[in-house]
Structures are given as structure tokens and as C-alpha cells.
Write an enzyme that holds these catalytic residues in place. Structure first.
Site, PDB file in Angstrom:
ATOM      1  N   GLY A  88       0.707  -1.393  -0.091  1.00 22.77           N
ATOM      2  CA  GLY A  88       0.023   0.032   0.132  1.00 22.77           C
ATOM      3  C   GLY A  88       0.897   1.220   0.052  1.00 22.77           C
TER       4      GLY A  88
ATOM      5  N   GLU B  70       2.548  -8.516  -2.062  1.00 19.50           N
ATOM      6  CA  GLU B  70       1.022  -8.951  -1.851  1.00 19.50           C
ATOM      7  C   GLU B  70       0.981 -10.436  -2.018  1.00 19.50           C
ATOM      8  OE1 GLU B  70       0.228  -4.442  -2.072  1.00 19.50           O
ATOM      9  OE2 GLU B  70       1.326  -6.049  -3.159  1.00 19.50           O
TER      10      GLU B  70
END
Length: 260
Positions: free
Chosen positions: A112, A135
Site C-alpha cells: 500500500g 502482496e
């Protein structure tokens, strides 16, 4: 406005937002995302602010990812909602902000954090910065626009490799890929970004906002970027900034733009 997880300051038309969760390597949680939205919204509404620099506190991290503990037990529906809300509230919001936003990437920008940096209008990295989208190593994919913005910046092949390997790239590699515009020593990062912001301040705020809109249109599905450019170009002719800019040019003096 008082914030728990971010710091804001402004000086001579340039605002700096600092993500301030040093014990968490400035990781994004829901509260931080909301605070960032509120800060960007307030600064965008302030006519005195002509450029925004976004950075992280300390010397280790810009933003080292999302706060995994917040969503580790989420369902399918909750996961989709998390991504949708985050994109609307912060990442798309920053990308479409009419005030220029420079990401000063001062360390790790992962998950993020890299997605947040990519939502800014452009990026400058310190020489110790590391960037990546890890991720898939957690069994999930980037959900805050990473699968879309990374290929736009570095190309499909490099984006696929970065995402599938979950690896990090150095600041120099990021520059070579087109992910960041400049790499500077960490001690010089904010001064360098302020220097760029000062150059932005010399120009018309109304024209810059229309330029951001036109450039972004090229990356929106179903939108003709050329038509957006034509309309944005035309709108400039109805502004005081256009009258001032052209008059100053003809009078051989520096323009004094007011942003209207």
C-alpha cells in the site's frame, strides 16, 4: 485539524504531509487512510496551497505497507469492500487532486505504500529507498490500484515480474524503470522536492489543474483523452490566469498568477 497518525505543515504555498507511525514503519491502517484523505481534502480547498509533498517519518520507511492485522480475518466481501473504499477515499482521490502532489519516498515503499506513492502525480526517491508489491507472498494481490498504476509507469512485463516475484527494487532501478523521476541522497530529499515545488509555484494553478485532468484522462477507460485535452485547453481561455499569463508575456514581465 489535529491528527494522530500524520503531521502537516505549510510554508510559502507548499504543504508537507508526513505519515507518522514510526513504530509501524508508517504502515497504513484505516485511521491513517482517513486522516490522509481529510488532510488532502483540506489542503486542496486552501487556495494558498499550490503544491503538496507527501513523505514518511524517520529514515527507514515512506510507508511500509498496509496494517495486515486489520484485515487478516476478512471475508471475500469484506476484502473487496476494503479495496473499494480505500481506492475511492485515498488513492483515486490523490491521483485526481487538482493540487500537484509529489511523493518524497524516503525509505521502504511496499504494498500500500508503493500504491500510495504511485497515486501521487510523480515521485522522488532517496538513494536508500526500496520499492515493491509483496502482496502475493501473503496470498493476496495489490488492492489499492497497484495492478493498474504499476504497468502504466513501468510497462506490463516489469510490472508482472515485480508483482509475481514479490521482490523489491532499488531506487536506481526504480528510476531506470520510470517508477521515480529522481534519486537523491536522503538528507537532500525534502529540499530537492521543495525545489521542484517552487518551480511549480511559478506557474498557473488553474492551468496545472487542467493539465492533471487531461493527463489522467488518457488512463481512464471509455474516456477520450484528446477530447478532454481540447475541453481543458478551452477552459483555460476563460481564466484570469490566462489573461495574466499572456499579458505578462507580451509586456515582457513575470506573471503573477492568482489561481482563478
Amino acid at each position: 485539524m489535529a491528527y494522530e497518525n500524520i503531521l502537516t505543515e505549510s510554508n510559502n504555498g507548499i504543504a508537507t504531509i508526513t505519515v507518522n507511525r514510526p513504530t509501524k514503519l508508517n504502515a497504513l491502517n484505516k485511521q491513517t487512510i482517513q486522516e490522509l484523505h481529510d488532510a488532502f481534502e483540506a489542503l486542496a480547498a486552501d487556495a494558498q496551497i499550490r503544491a503538496i509533498i507527501l513523505t514518511g517519518s524517520g529514515e527507514k520507511a515512506f510507508v511500509a505497507g498496509a496494517d495486515i492485522a486489520e484485515f487478516a480475518s476478512f471475508s471475500v466481501q469484506e476484502g473487496a469492500q476494503l479495496a473499494a473504499q480505500g481506492q475511492e477515499l485515498l488513492f483515486d482521490f490523490v491521483q485526481n487532486l487538482r493540487t500537484p502532489v509529489i511523493a518524497a519516498v524516503n525509505g521502504f515503499a511496499l504494498g500500500g505504500g508503493l500504491e500510495l506513492a504511485m497515486s501521487c502525480h510523480f515521485r522522488v526517491a532517496s538513494d536508500n529507498a526500496k520499492m515493491g508489491l509483496p502482496e502475493v507472498s501473503l496470498g493476496v494481490i495489490p488492492g489499492y490500484g497497484g495492478t493498474q498504476r504499476l504497468p502504466q509507469l513501468v510497462g506490463k512485463g516489469r510490472a508482472m515480474e515485480m508483482i509475481m516475484t514479490a521482490g523489491m527494487v532499488s531506487a536506481e532501478d526504480a528510476k531506470n524503470y520510470g517508477l521515480v523521476n529522481h534519486v537523491v541522497p536522503q538528507a537532500e530529499l525534502l529540499d530537492f522536492c521543495n525545489g521542484i515545488a517552487q518551480k511549480i509555484l511559478r506557474n498557473s494553478p488553474t492551468a496545472i489543474s487542467q493539465a492533471i485532468k487531461a493527463v489522467n484522462a488518457n488512463f481512464e477507460d471509455g474516456v477520450n483523452g484528446y477530447q478532454t485535452e481540447i475541453k481543458s485547453f478551452g477552459k483555460c481561455f476563460g481564466t484570469e490566469d490566462f489573461k495574466e499569463g499572456t499579458t505578462a508575456f507580451l509586456e515582457k514581465r513575470k506573471p503573477e498568477f492568482k489561481g482563478n
